[in-house]
Design an enzyme around this catalytic site. Structure first.
Site, mmCIF file in Angstrom:
data_model
loop_
_atom_site.group_PDB
_atom_site.id
_atom_site.type_symbol
_atom_site.label_atom_id
_atom_site.label_comp_id
_atom_site.label_asym_id
_atom_site.label_seq_id
_atom_site.Cartn_x
_atom_site.Cartn_y
_atom_site.Cartn_z
ATOM 1 N N ASP A 181 -8.034 25.775 -26.717
ATOM 2 C CA ASP A 181 -7.387 26.621 -25.641
ATOM 3 C C ASP A 181 -8.144 28.343 -25.932
ATOM 4 O O ASP A 181 -8.131 29.403 -26.600
ATOM 5 C CB ASP A 181 -5.680 26.662 -26.816
ATOM 6 C CG ASP A 181 -4.899 25.720 -26.385
ATOM 7 O OD1 ASP A 181 -5.575 24.913 -25.388
ATOM 8 O OD2 ASP A 181 -5.074 25.092 -27.620
ATOM 9 N N LYS A 223 -9.425 18.094 -27.017
ATOM 10 C CA LYS A 223 -7.967 18.467 -25.757
ATOM 11 C C LYS A 223 -7.819 19.872 -24.847
ATOM 12 O O LYS A 223 -8.630 21.050 -25.763
ATOM 13 C CB LYS A 223 -6.719 18.157 -27.238
ATOM 14 C CG LYS A 223 -5.398 18.145 -26.346
ATOM 15 C CD LYS A 223 -4.387 18.746 -27.394
ATOM 16 C CE LYS A 223 -4.426 19.934 -27.704
ATOM 17 N NZ LYS A 223 -3.474 20.241 -26.945
ATOM 18 N N HIS A 249 -6.216 22.192 -21.971
ATOM 19 C CA HIS A 249 -5.078 22.718 -21.155
ATOM 20 C C HIS A 249 -5.390 22.830 -20.050
ATOM 21 O O HIS A 249 -5.380 24.145 -19.376
ATOM 22 C CB HIS A 249 -4.342 23.742 -21.509
ATOM 23 C CG HIS A 249 -2.990 23.277 -22.720
ATOM 24 N ND1 HIS A 249 -2.148 22.072 -22.334
ATOM 25 C CD2 HIS A 249 -3.276 23.556 -23.899
ATOM 26 C CE1 HIS A 249 -1.649 21.945 -23.548
ATOM 27 N NE2 HIS A 249 -1.966 23.009 -24.577
ATOM 28 N N LYS A 288 1.346 16.343 -20.610
ATOM 29 C CA LYS A 288 2.678 16.503 -20.706
ATOM 30 C C LYS A 288 3.003 16.382 -19.587
ATOM 31 O O LYS A 288 4.669 16.586 -18.586
ATOM 32 C CB LYS A 288 2.752 17.731 -21.628
ATOM 33 C CG LYS A 288 2.849 17.703 -22.514
ATOM 34 C CD LYS A 288 3.412 18.702 -23.427
ATOM 35 C CE LYS A 288 2.906 19.182 -25.067
ATOM 36 N NZ LYS A 288 1.859 19.682 -25.107
ATOM 37 N N ASP A 304 7.482 13.995 -15.112
ATOM 38 C CA ASP A 304 8.425 14.404 -13.807
ATOM 39 C C ASP A 304 8.290 12.480 -13.754
ATOM 40 O O ASP A 304 7.881 11.868 -14.715
ATOM 41 C CB ASP A 304 7.620 14.764 -12.561
ATOM 42 C CG ASP A 304 8.219 15.828 -11.982
ATOM 43 O OD1 ASP A 304 9.360 15.351 -11.336
ATOM 44 O OD2 ASP A 304 8.227 16.602 -12.005
ATOM 45 N N THR A 362 5.804 11.684 -8.813
ATOM 46 C CA THR A 362 5.597 14.019 -8.470
ATOM 47 C C THR A 362 3.918 13.896 -9.088
ATOM 48 O O THR A 362 2.899 13.734 -9.122
ATOM 49 C CB THR A 362 6.135 14.262 -9.297
ATOM 50 O OG1 THR A 362 7.838 14.265 -8.574
ATOM 51 C CG2 THR A 362 6.036 15.591 -9.382
ATOM 52 N N TYR A 375 2.843 25.360 -38.329
ATOM 53 C CA TYR A 375 1.479 24.541 -39.883
ATOM 54 C C TYR A 375 2.165 24.321 -40.800
ATOM 55 O O TYR A 375 3.131 24.702 -41.126
ATOM 56 C CB TYR A 375 0.742 25.362 -39.850
ATOM 57 C CG TYR A 375 0.239 26.524 -38.197
ATOM 58 C CD1 TYR A 375 -0.620 26.056 -36.901
ATOM 59 C CD2 TYR A 375 0.212 27.609 -38.169
ATOM 60 C CE1 TYR A 375 -0.980 25.908 -35.846
ATOM 61 C CE2 TYR A 375 -0.088 28.419 -36.491
ATOM 62 C CZ TYR A 375 -0.871 27.468 -35.464
ATOM 63 O OH TYR A 375 -1.090 27.743 -34.341
ATOM 64 N N GLY A 393 -5.922 23.891 -33.278
ATOM 65 C CA GLY A 393 -6.389 24.774 -32.263
ATOM 66 C C GLY A 393 -6.747 26.244 -32.308
ATOM 67 O O GLY A 393 -8.674 26.407 -32.468
ATOM 68 N N ARG A 394 -5.630 27.126 -33.183
ATOM 69 C CA ARG A 394 -6.731 28.687 -32.619
ATOM 70 C C ARG A 394 -6.859 28.590 -34.312
ATOM 71 O O ARG A 394 -8.097 29.535 -34.654
ATOM 72 C CB ARG A 394 -5.065 29.329 -32.879
ATOM 73 C CG ARG A 394 -5.061 29.620 -31.530
ATOM 74 C CD ARG A 394 -3.472 30.594 -32.125
ATOM 75 N NE ARG A 394 -3.087 29.179 -31.966
ATOM 76 C CZ ARG A 394 -1.146 29.833 -31.363
ATOM 77 N NH1 ARG A 394 -0.732 30.926 -31.250
ATOM 78 N NH2 ARG A 394 -0.701 28.770 -31.315
HETATM 79 P P1 5BU Z 1 -2.243 25.601 -32.201
HETATM 80 O O1 5BU Z 1 -3.660 26.618 -31.985
HETATM 81 O O2 5BU Z 1 -3.466 25.288 -33.868
HETATM 82 O O3 5BU Z 1 -0.904 26.430 -32.859
HETATM 83 O O4 5BU Z 1 -2.768 25.193 -31.378
HETATM 84 C C1 5BU Z 1 -2.585 23.610 -30.981
HETATM 85 C C2 5BU Z 1 -2.396 22.953 -30.187
HETATM 86 O O5 5BU Z 1 -1.221 21.873 -29.680
HETATM 87 C C3 5BU Z 1 -1.860 23.209 -28.360
HETATM 88 O O6 5BU Z 1 -2.957 23.513 -27.407
HETATM 89 C C4 5BU Z 1 -0.678 22.989 -28.074
HETATM 90 O O7 5BU Z 1 0.416 23.211 -26.807
HETATM 91 C C5 5BU Z 1 -0.507 21.483 -28.746
HETATM 92 N N1 5BU Z 1 0.692 21.096 -29.533
HETATM 93 C C6 5BU Z 1 1.292 21.260 -30.389
HETATM 94 O O8 5BU Z 1 0.832 22.569 -30.763
HETATM 95 N N2 5BU Z 1 2.176 21.164 -30.564
HETATM 96 C C7 5BU Z 1 3.015 20.017 -30.198
HETATM 97 O O9 5BU Z 1 4.057 19.330 -30.773
HETATM 98 C C8 5BU Z 1 1.950 19.608 -29.287
HETATM 99 C C9 5BU Z 1 0.928 20.457 -28.837
HETATM 100 BR BR1 5BU Z 1 2.712 18.058 -28.490
#
Ligand code: 5BU
Length: 475
Positions: A256, A278, A280, A311, A314, A318, A426, A444-445
């Site tokens: 992200d 992963k 977006h 995700k 639709d 679409t 978390y 992610g973060r």
């Molecule tokens: P984080 O920075 O570790 O909070 O990022 C989590 C990633 O997983 C982030 O891209 C969300 O869009 C994605 N995610 C999530 O956090 N929870 C969910 O239930 C789903 C996807 Br489905």
């Protein structure tokens, strides 16, 4: 949370005999080499206050309409928090009175209000759940609980399955570690307690109708990734599990980031440590075919798969149009299967070669207040059954499927944070894999905001893979 305060608290608990080692019979009848008797803390007012402060520190939100302690020891703890935070308290009786108002819950409340639950020790979660059930019957929102000690015997997972998020101040492992560091406990005792926990980490909650709600030792959780790869229906599950075992990584990094340059840099940095990357891409203004191509070559170089968290939700027509930009370039995409079979049919038709494309169904999200409906989870399982050559598994927070050929991917994982300001929740890699049944964790973060993303990824890789090895060993 203040680490020193917690350590001091643990040491004092050991001194005054809250934490005992020996041979004890628990409420459930189970024999245990360790016993935690929080009742005596009420005789030490200063300690009682510290314990209550620590409990409040781990509460996922900083405001609730009410607080309610689980009888009996949770009650004085909730009382102190109620006083410190000026938060109204509800008292749940164990038995309803047979005189007067015959109420099971004392206090002033309205339907729809929130209530934080407070407990001293978590084993199976049954006591917490009894309180939750009573409050929910009164139409109160009782989804968050805090507990001082999690004995790591499956309680957190059991409660999670019932839509209750429980956060411990400390786990038994962490407590043992502090006592060991201060020379309060012998290695032999630690080994004995750890062996006991490992052998007794699956417990059950009995709900009112006496239905067993449990975390069964299901086939998916028992089998090794190697065995599951052999049994896989979808070729990409086989490939992914092959990558997982050869790299010893069940880590997916969620890239992200804000630009494609950052995306490609991060992919290079974390590449050696991941099985999946992963994305977006709709958040990247400069994403293009050429970037997809470059990403693909980094993925080949480091042997990981590309996972676009599209995700799709639709109608089929679409999604067929969205597919080109947001789906075609990746190996795996996510789908929210609430629109019937049209969507999955559209993907099956659009993907040139189904054996090279995979779908992960979003069954249960990680955020606060996310839908946790048995009916929806059943829809996801049924969709996976109808499209076995397309669906590789689920994104979920608990073990919603026992099928060893399907994967559980779990986001909401961090080693340091408990949530963010926008409702993300978390758990640790150990909890996600060991207790909640994740095959692959998504971080992610925890990685992207680190000053050294490669080192952070290596750390998550190690923690998640060790938790998997531990899981297959113990079940
Ligand atoms: P984080 O920075 O570790 O909070 O990022 C989590 C990633 O997983 C982030 O891209 C969300 O869009 C994605 N995610 C999530 O956090 N929870 C969910 O239930 C789903 C996807 Br489905």
């Amino acid at each position: 949370m203040e680490k020193d305060k917690l350590e001091e608290c643990i040491l004092q608990m050991h001194e005054i005999g809250v934490l005992k080692f020996g041979d004890f019979t628990l409420k459930s009848g189970m024999q245990s080499p360790v016993y935690f008797d929080m009742r005596i803390v009420t005789s030490y007012p200063k300690l009682l206050k510290v314990v209550s402060e620590l409990l409040w520190c781990v509460a996922p939100r900083k405001a609730y309409d009410h607080i309610c302690g689980v009888a009996y020891t949770g009650i004085p703890l909730a009382t102190v928090i109620s006083q410190l935070q000026d938060m109204p308290m509800l008292v749940r009786r164990k038995e309803s009175k047979n005189y007067g108002t015959k109420q099971l819950v004392e206090g002033v409340y309205r339907a729809g209000q929130s209530c934080l639950i407070v407990e001293d020790v978590l084993v199976s979660g049954t006591s917490v759940y009894e309180t939750v059930e009573t409050l929910r019957n009164l139409q109160l929102n009782a989804s968050d609980a805090v507990v001082f000690l999690d004995r790591q015997q499956g309680g957190a997972c059991n409660l999670h399955t019932l839509g209750v998020n429980i956060t411990p101040v400390v786990t038994l492992d962490q407590m043992l570690e502090v006592l060991k560091r201060h020379g309060r406990i012998q290695d032999t005792m630690i080994a004995e307690v750890q062996q006991f926990i490992r052998k007794n980490n699956v417990t059950k909650i009995r709900t009112k109708c006496e239905e067993a709600v449990s975390v069964p030792a299901n086939e998916r959780l028992i089998k090794t990734f190697e065995l599951r790869a052999d049994a896989a229906v979808h070729p990409l599950v086989r490939s992914l599990l092959g990558i997982v075992t050869s790299k010893r990584s069940n880590l997916c990094v969620s890239a992200d980031v804000s630009s494609c340059t950052e995306l490609l840099t991060l992919a290079q940095q974390v590449g050696p440590h991941i099985c999946l990357l992963k994305t977006h891409v709709d958040t990247l203004p400069d994403f293009s075919d050429s970037v997809a191509q470059q990403l693909r070559s980094v993925a080949q170089q480091h042997n990981f798969l590309l996972f676009e968290d599209s995700k799709f939700v639709d109608i089929g027509a679409t999604v067929a149009r969205q597919w080109e930009r947001r789906g075609a370039w990746a190996d795996i995409v996510t789908v929210v299967p609430i629109a019937g079979d049209g969507l999955l049919t559209a993907i099956a038709q659009a993907a040139l070669d189904n054996s090279k494309k995979g779908v992960i169904l979003v069954a249960e999200m990680s955020s606060d207040g996310a839908l946790r409906s048995a009916e929806y989870q059943e829809m996801c399982r049924a969709a996976a059954k109808r499209f076995p050559h397309l669906v590789m598994g689920f994104v979920s927070q608990s073990s919603i499927s026992q099928s060893p050929w399907l994967l559980q991917l779990s986001p909401g994982v961090s080693v340091s944070a408990s949530g963010d300001a926008l409702g993300q929740r978390y758990v640790s890699p150990e909890c996600s894999v060991g207790e909640r049944g994740a095959d692959v964790i998504i971080v992610g973060r925890g990685v992207t905001t680190s000053s050294d993303p490669a080192a952070a990824a290596a750390n998550y890789q190690q923690l998640a893979y060790s938790a998997y090895l531990e899981r297959v060993k113990r079940l």
